[in-house]
Write an enzyme that holds these catalytic residues in place. Structure first.
Site, PDB file in Angstrom:
ATOM      1  N   LYS A 102       0.857  -1.194   0.000  1.00  0.00           N
ATOM      2  CA  LYS A 102       0.000   0.000   0.000  1.00  0.00           C
ATOM      3  C   LYS A 102       0.884   1.231   0.000  1.00  0.00           C
ATOM      4  CE  LYS A 102      -4.462   1.085   0.366  1.00  0.00           C
ATOM      5  NZ  LYS A 102      -5.633   0.273  -0.002  1.00  0.00           N
TER       6      LYS A 102
HETATM    7  P1  NAD Z   1     -13.276   7.946  -2.996  1.00  0.00           P
HETATM    8  O1  NAD Z   1     -12.222   8.971  -2.838  1.00  0.00           O
HETATM    9  O2  NAD Z   1     -13.825   7.645  -4.358  1.00  0.00           O
HETATM   10  O3  NAD Z   1     -14.548   8.311  -2.075  1.00  0.00           O
HETATM   11  C1  NAD Z   1     -14.475   8.630  -0.733  1.00  0.00           C
HETATM   12  C2  NAD Z   1     -15.817   9.218  -0.307  1.00  0.00           C
HETATM   13  O4  NAD Z   1     -15.814   9.433   1.113  1.00  0.00           O
HETATM   14  C3  NAD Z   1     -16.137  10.583  -0.930  1.00  0.00           C
HETATM   15  O5  NAD Z   1     -17.528  10.615  -1.230  1.00  0.00           O
HETATM   16  C4  NAD Z   1     -15.832  11.573   0.201  1.00  0.00           C
HETATM   17  O6  NAD Z   1     -16.583  12.782   0.059  1.00  0.00           O
HETATM   18  C5  NAD Z   1     -16.280  10.749   1.388  1.00  0.00           C
HETATM   19  N1  NAD Z   1     -15.745  11.172   2.684  1.00  0.00           N
HETATM   20  C6  NAD Z   1     -14.482  11.536   3.010  1.00  0.00           C
HETATM   21  N2  NAD Z   1     -14.423  11.842   4.322  1.00  0.00           N
HETATM   22  C7  NAD Z   1     -15.675  11.638   4.814  1.00  0.00           C
HETATM   23  C8  NAD Z   1     -16.268  11.756   6.102  1.00  0.00           C
HETATM   24  N3  NAD Z   1     -15.540  12.147   7.147  1.00  0.00           N
HETATM   25  N4  NAD Z   1     -17.587  11.450   6.243  1.00  0.00           N
HETATM   26  C9  NAD Z   1     -18.325  11.048   5.188  1.00  0.00           C
HETATM   27  N5  NAD Z   1     -17.819  10.918   3.951  1.00  0.00           N
HETATM   28  C10 NAD Z   1     -16.518  11.213   3.769  1.00  0.00           C
HETATM   29  O7  NAD Z   1     -12.690   6.620  -2.301  1.00  0.00           O
HETATM   30  P2  NAD Z   1     -13.108   5.113  -2.572  1.00  0.00           P
HETATM   31  O8  NAD Z   1     -12.215   4.566  -3.633  1.00  0.00           O
HETATM   32  O9  NAD Z   1     -14.590   5.026  -2.703  1.00  0.00           O
HETATM   33  O10 NAD Z   1     -12.629   4.434  -1.201  1.00  0.00           O
HETATM   34  C11 NAD Z   1     -13.433   4.475  -0.021  1.00  0.00           C
HETATM   35  C12 NAD Z   1     -12.917   3.455   0.971  1.00  0.00           C
HETATM   36  O11 NAD Z   1     -12.963   2.153   0.379  1.00  0.00           O
HETATM   37  C13 NAD Z   1     -11.459   3.639   1.439  1.00  0.00           C
HETATM   38  O12 NAD Z   1     -11.352   3.259   2.787  1.00  0.00           O
HETATM   39  C14 NAD Z   1     -10.685   2.672   0.559  1.00  0.00           C
HETATM   40  O13 NAD Z   1      -9.479   2.246   1.157  1.00  0.00           O
HETATM   41  C15 NAD Z   1     -11.688   1.531   0.472  1.00  0.00           C
HETATM   42  N6  NAD Z   1     -11.474   0.661  -0.686  1.00  0.00           N
HETATM   43  C16 NAD Z   1     -11.517   1.144  -1.951  1.00  0.00           C
HETATM   44  C17 NAD Z   1     -11.335   0.284  -3.031  1.00  0.00           C
HETATM   45  C18 NAD Z   1     -11.460   0.751  -4.458  1.00  0.00           C
HETATM   46  O14 NAD Z   1     -11.455  -0.114  -5.352  1.00  0.00           O
HETATM   47  N7  NAD Z   1     -11.599   2.028  -4.718  1.00  0.00           N
HETATM   48  C19 NAD Z   1     -11.078  -1.073  -2.800  1.00  0.00           C
HETATM   49  C20 NAD Z   1     -11.042  -1.551  -1.477  1.00  0.00           C
HETATM   50  C21 NAD Z   1     -11.258  -0.664  -0.435  1.00  0.00           C
END
Ligand code: NAD
Length: 413
Positions: A102
């Site tokens: 990561k």
């Molecule tokens: P992203 O950047 O697309 O979206 C994040 C969202 O969270 C946004 O809507 C943002 O406005 C919101 N946000 C941020 N802080 C916040 C808060 N305090 N309260 C409420 N909303 C808040 O990110 P993503 O790719 O959707 O990833 C989200 C989570 O999923 C992360 O923890 C990431 O590690 C995990 N994840 C993502 C993937 C992937 O394929 N993208 C895979 C596995 C895990």
């Protein structure tokens, strides 16, 4: 408690069940390599700006290391170390031939222009290109990064090493990306939520869902669950919580997000607008899906959570103290290393396609993803029942056992 301490705690809970010695625990838990680099760019106004970038490579005994690239102001070495270790257990739980890594950059991407983010990505690749590659460490999108960032990353890496799109996954579909990668994590969260709800004897149309975070993962999970007849009563993003007791109009919400220049829900008029922290405390929800940051469910708010099911779409959303409180209350938690493994699974399919110079149809991607997720869910469910442990401990037990076995077979322990 810091993120890596929390991972160590969950690891030890499972290692106790598996009766693993102290020295082997240390070997399995500590990362292979950690690097920290300075990333300097020239801002659009001509000034220099310095950022700190990280890559933690946790374990490669089961294959090349795999893990996201995060652009967020809270990215630091401890967080990258915890998330890299989660990737090792996650790839093992869904049985992909990968290890875990990561990294990311401590930066708020909202403060940078598109051109600055491109320069930042290229400057980061200049610093780390020698330690990543299709057979060593393969990055992917995470918070604050998307398919465009993956494209810049690949292009810069290929300047040093020549054509090889398998160096990174989550690329645009027309640039060697896989169909279905963007929706994959949300689809996996949705598939397993449906499965879990059925297993718990609850009816979809009466199971109210609240989702924290409406980015890639949260919005795709919402869409999938809405199609499965679940009422989505609340979602939140950095602009607040949007609540409708009768269930939100999802198509309207998604159109609003698409039309907003930054993909936010700001100004959405089909819901009650509540403060950011209101989502966790809602009276009216059965399933809570944290899909934003880590460390959001703690001993301070665990008691206020009314949901009886938590599906961890985000990485590391629940700290050990909260996990204990919720387990004691009988809340079912589907852990991150299983719930959000859909993303890395389709990343694996993308990597396979890149290496074979062959393209799969969307149907094939979805079918194989559903199959992988369902099989992993059954393994974890069975382990949990057999040993009378939580789904989290069961998932860690499976992941750790597979990595331990590979370590022993390799002659490393
Ligand atoms: P992203 O950047 O697309 O979206 C994040 C969202 O969270 C946004 O809507 C943002 O406005 C919101 N946000 C941020 N802080 C916040 C808060 N305090 N309260 C409420 N909303 C808040 O990110 P993503 O790719 O959707 O990833 C989200 C989570 O999923 C992360 O923890 C990431 O590690 C995990 N994840 C993502 C993937 C992937 O394929 N993208 C895979 C596995 C895990």
């Amino acid at each position: 408690m810091k993120a890596f301490e929390a991972t160590r705690y969950f690891f030890n809970e499972a290692a106790d069940q598996l009766d693993i010695s102290e020295e082997l625990r240390e070997l399995l838990l500590m990362p292979d390599r950690e690097i920290q680099v300075q990333v300097t760019i020239r801002r659009d106004d001509g000034k220099l700006a310095n950022f700190v970038g990280f890559r933690v490579q946790h374990d490669h005994v089961r294959g090349p290391m795999k893990g996201g690239l995060r652009y967020h102001q809270e990215v630091d070495l401890d967080e990258s170390r915890a998330l890299a270790s989660l990737m090792t257990w996650k790839t093992a739980v869904v049985n992909l031939p990968y290890g875990g890594a990561k990294g990311g950059i401590g930066v708020d991407p909202a403060q940078l222009s598109k051109n600055e983010i491109e320069r930042l990505t290229r400057a980061f690749v200049d610093q780390i290109h020698d330690i990543v590659g299709p057979d060593t460490d393969i990055p992917a999108p995470d918070m604050g990064t998307d398919h465009q960032v993956m494209s810049w990353f690949r292009n810069q890496w290929e300047k040093y090493h020549g054509f090889n799109p398998a160096v990174i996954t989550g690329k645009p579909v027309e640039e060697y990306g896989a169909k279905g990668r963007e929706e994959a994590t949300g689809r996996g969260v949705g598939t397993l939520t449906q499965k879990l709800i059925k297993r718990l004897g609850m009816a979809p149309e009466k199971t109210r869902i609240a989702i924290q975070g409406f980015g890639n993962v949260g919005s795709h999970a919402a869409k999938f669950l809405h199609e499965g007849q679940f009422p989505i009563v609340a979602v939140s993003d950095i602009t607040g919580t949007y609540f409708n007791e009768e269930g939100l109009n999802l198509p309207k919400l998604l159109r609003h997000k698409l039309a907003h220049p930054k993909g936010l829900l700001e100004g959405f008029d089909g819901a009650e607008h509540l403060p950011l922290d209101a989502l966790m405390k809602l009276e009216h929800m059965d399933v809570l899906i944290p899909a934003a940051l880590g460390g959001v469910i703690t001993e301070k708010n665990a008691d206020a959570i009314k949901a009886t099911v938590i599906v961890e779409a985000a990485n590391g959303p629940t700290n050990p103290a909260a996990d204990k409180i919720l387990n004691e209350r009988g809340v079912t938690i589907l852990p991150d290393i299983l719930a959000n493994a859909g993303g890395v699974t389709v990343s694996y399919f993308e990597w396979v396609q890149n290496r074979q110079h062959y393209r799969w149809s969307l149907d094939r991607v979805r079918q194989e993803l559903d199959h992988t997720m369902n099989e992993a869910f059954e393994d974890v469910w069975q382990m949990s029942a057999q040993h009378d442990v939580s789904l989290r401990t069961a998932a860690y037990m499976i992941g750790i056992s597979r990595v331990k076995r590979a370590t022993e077979l390799a002659g490393n322990a």
